[in-house]
Motif scaffolding. Sequence first.
Motif, PDB file in Angstrom:
ATOM      1  N   ARG A   1      57.374  14.218 -33.721  1.00 32.73           N
ATOM      2  CA  ARG A   1      56.803  13.868 -32.419  1.00 32.73           C
ATOM      3  C   ARG A   1      57.901  13.597 -31.397  1.00 32.73           C
ATOM      4  NH1 ARG A   1      52.433   9.647 -35.037  1.00 32.73           N
ATOM      5  NH2 ARG A   1      50.985  11.219 -35.874  1.00 32.73           N
ATOM      6  N   GLY A   2      59.005  13.002 -31.856  1.00 33.37           N
ATOM      7  CA  GLY A   2      60.120  12.744 -30.943  1.00 33.37           C
ATOM      8  C   GLY A   2      60.728  14.023 -30.402  1.00 33.37           C
ATOM      9  N   VAL A   3      60.870  15.038 -31.256  1.00 34.00           N
ATOM     10  CA  VAL A   3      61.413  16.325 -30.805  1.00 34.00           C
ATOM     11  C   VAL A   3      60.482  16.966 -29.789  1.00 34.00           C
ATOM     12  CG1 VAL A   3      61.895  18.685 -31.557  1.00 34.00           C
ATOM     13  CG2 VAL A   3      62.840  16.766 -32.817  1.00 34.00           C
ATOM     14  N   MET A   4      59.184  16.880 -30.028  1.00 32.29           N
ATOM     15  CA  MET A   4      58.226  17.463 -29.079  1.00 32.29           C
ATOM     16  C   MET A   4      58.259  16.724 -27.748  1.00 32.29           C
ATOM     17  SD  MET A   4      55.010  18.319 -31.575  1.00 32.29           S
ATOM     18  CE  MET A   4      55.232  19.444 -32.964  1.00 32.29           C
ATOM     19  N   LEU A   5      58.389  15.387 -27.804  1.00 34.11           N
ATOM     20  CA  LEU A   5      58.510  14.615 -26.571  1.00 34.11           C
ATOM     21  C   LEU A   5      59.788  14.982 -25.830  1.00 34.11           C
ATOM     22  CD1 LEU A   5      57.585  12.354 -24.668  1.00 34.11           C
ATOM     23  CD2 LEU A   5      58.785  10.733 -26.166  1.00 34.11           C
ATOM     24  N   CYS A   6      60.881  15.146 -26.572  1.00 33.88           N
ATOM     25  CA  CYS A   6      62.157  15.533 -25.948  1.00 33.88           C
ATOM     26  C   CYS A   6      62.044  16.886 -25.265  1.00 33.88           C
ATOM     27  CB  CYS A   6      63.267  15.563 -27.001  1.00 33.88           C
ATOM     28  SG  CYS A   6      63.740  13.948 -27.629  1.00 33.88           S
ATOM     29  N   HIS A   7      61.366  17.825 -25.910  1.00 32.62           N
ATOM     30  CA  HIS A   7      61.199  19.134 -25.284  1.00 32.62           C
ATOM     31  C   HIS A   7      60.342  19.037 -24.036  1.00 32.62           C
ATOM     32  CE1 HIS A   7      59.159  23.086 -24.774  1.00 32.62           C
ATOM     33  NE2 HIS A   7      60.405  23.484 -24.822  1.00 32.62           N
ATOM     34  N   PHE A   8      59.315  18.186 -24.079  1.00 26.71           N
ATOM     35  CA  PHE A   8      58.443  18.029 -22.915  1.00 26.71           C
ATOM     36  C   PHE A   8      59.225  17.498 -21.717  1.00 26.71           C
ATOM     37  CE2 PHE A   8      55.809  15.130 -20.362  1.00 26.71           C
ATOM     38  CZ  PHE A   8      54.891  16.028 -19.851  1.00 26.71           C
ATOM     39  N   VAL A   9      60.016  16.437 -21.906  1.00 20.30           N
ATOM     40  CA  VAL A   9      60.727  15.853 -20.770  1.00 20.30           C
ATOM     41  C   VAL A   9      61.812  16.798 -20.261  1.00 20.30           C
ATOM     42  CG1 VAL A   9      60.211  13.500 -21.500  1.00 20.30           C
ATOM     43  CG2 VAL A   9      62.344  14.558 -22.245  1.00 20.30           C
ATOM     44  N   ALA A  10      62.425  17.569 -21.177  1.00 14.92           N
ATOM     45  CA  ALA A  10      63.424  18.538 -20.737  1.00 14.92           C
ATOM     46  C   ALA A  10      62.779  19.684 -19.969  1.00 14.92           C
ATOM     47  CB  ALA A  10      64.203  19.077 -21.939  1.00 14.92           C
ATOM     48  N   SER A  11      61.542  20.032 -20.351  1.00 12.81           N
ATOM     49  CA  SER A  11      60.843  21.136 -19.697  1.00 12.81           C
ATOM     50  C   SER A  11      60.347  20.769 -18.307  1.00 12.81           C
ATOM     51  CB  SER A  11      59.656  21.589 -20.549  1.00 12.81           C
ATOM     52  OG  SER A  11      60.083  22.043 -21.814  1.00 12.81           O
ATOM     53  N   LEU A  12      60.180  19.473 -18.036  1.00 11.44           N
ATOM     54  CA  LEU A  12      59.642  19.065 -16.745  1.00 11.44           C
ATOM     55  C   LEU A  12      60.461  19.649 -15.596  1.00 11.44           C
ATOM     56  CD1 LEU A  12      58.641  15.334 -17.301  1.00 11.44           C
ATOM     57  CD2 LEU A  12      57.113  17.250 -16.848  1.00 11.44           C
ATOM     58  N   ALA A  13      61.772  19.456 -15.650  1.00 11.05           N
ATOM     59  CA  ALA A  13      62.622  19.942 -14.562  1.00 11.05           C
ATOM     60  C   ALA A  13      62.796  21.456 -14.624  1.00 11.05           C
ATOM     61  CB  ALA A  13      63.981  19.259 -14.604  1.00 11.05           C
ATOM     62  N   ALA A  14      63.027  21.982 -15.839  1.00 10.93           N
ATOM     63  CA  ALA A  14      63.287  23.415 -15.972  1.00 10.93           C
ATOM     64  C   ALA A  14      62.100  24.247 -15.500  1.00 10.93           C
ATOM     65  CB  ALA A  14      63.624  23.744 -17.422  1.00 10.93           C
TER      66      ALA A  14
END
Length: 407
Positions: free
Chosen positions: A10-23
Motif C-alpha cells: 500500500r505504501g508503494v501505491m501511495l508513493c506512486h499516487f503522490v508522484a503522479s500528481l505533479a507528473a
Amino acid sequence: MSRDERQRVRGVMLCHFVASLAALGMPPFFAILLSEEFASTQLHLVGWLYVLPTVFSALAAPWWGRFADRYGARRSLIRAQVGLALGFLMASQAGSVGGFALALAVQGLLGGTFAASNTWLAGELEGERLARALTAMQASARAALVVAPILFGYLIGGISPLTLYAWLALLPLAAAALVATFPAHGPAREAAKAADSASGDTRRGPSDAGETVPPGLLLWLQFGFSFACVVTYPYFIADLQGRFTELSTVTLATLFSLPHLVYLALSAPLGKALGRYCPRRTLTLAFAAMALACWAQYGLDGNGWQSQAGMWLARLAMGLAMTAAFVALHRLMSGASRQRAGRLFGRLDAAAKWAGVAAGLGAGVLASRFGLASPLLASAWVLAALGLSLAPSLTRPLISPSQRKRT
C-alpha cells in the motif's frame, strides 16, 4: 501476505499516487505557465512540452529496468522518486522556456516511477496477487489524473505554477524516504515458494496466475492497447462540442472521464471476478467490446436524446471493456515476470510511453485530415488488430502447465 507486507504494498501505491500528481496534473496548465512565467505567446510549444518527458522516459526505461535487476528494485524505486524530485526542482527554478524544457527532459530521463514500482511489486508478490497489484497501480495513476487537475487548478489561483513545482518536489522526496524504510529484498515471493515446496503444493505457481504469451506479443499488446486508449484523448471534447452542441462543458468533461471513473470503481471487483478465466480469451473479448464502443462513438451525432444516451452508454461500455482488458493484460504480465522483472517492466513501460507519443502525434494528423472524430475510428481498428493478433493463441489448451501435469 503478512500485515507488514500489505502495508509496504500500500505504501508503494501511495508513493506512486503522490508522484503522479505533479507528473500528470501539471501538463494541462502548461499554457498558463508559458504565458504567466515566461510571457510566451508560442502556445504551439505546449504540445512539444507535453510529450517531452514521455520521450525521454521511453528512452531511459529499458536501461533503468536493467539497473533494477542488477542493483535491486528498492534502490531503483528510490532513484526514480529522487530523479522526479530533481526534475520538479529544476522546473521551479527555470528562467526560460528552454530551461523548463530541460527540466521536463530530466523528469522523464531520471523518473520512471511506474515501472520501478511495478518491478518492486514483482519482487514482493506473485500470481494473482501481483496481477491485482498491477491493476491497482493503474487505478492510482487514474486517480491522480482525476484529482490533480482539480486540485492544481485551485492552487494555481493563489500561487505561481513554478512555485507550485517547488512544493510538489517534496512529494517524491517523502515517497523516497518511505521506500528507504523497506527491506532491501522482498521476502514474500520466496517465503510463498518455500511454503509451497514444503507442502508439495504446486497449484499456486506463477503459471496459474495468468497464461504466458511470447515477449514480443506482450510488448505489442502493451503498445497497441496504450495507443488505442491515448489516441482518443486529445480531440474528444472538441469533437463532441461540434456534434453535441446542447451539452455543457461540464457534461463533456464528465463523458471524457467516465471510462476512467469506471476503472476506479470496478477494477478491484472485476479483477477478482475474472481471475478464474483465461486471460487471453478475456483480453480478446475486451478488445472486441472496446472496438465496438469506439466505433459506436464515431458514428453517433448530436440529433436528439437517443444519440446523447447512446454516447453515455458507449462511454460506459468503453470503460468496462478497458477495465477488463487491463485486468487480463496484467495477468499476462504477472505470468511473464518470474525472471528479470526489471527488464520486463522497463520494456513494457517504454512501449507504453512510445505508444503515447505516437498516439498524440497520430491524433493530430488524423484530426486535421479526416475530422475530429477519426481518432475514435483509428482506435477501433487498432483494437481489432490486437484481437486478431491474439486469435492464434486461443487454439492452445486453456489450462496452465501445472494443471496439465496434474492430469
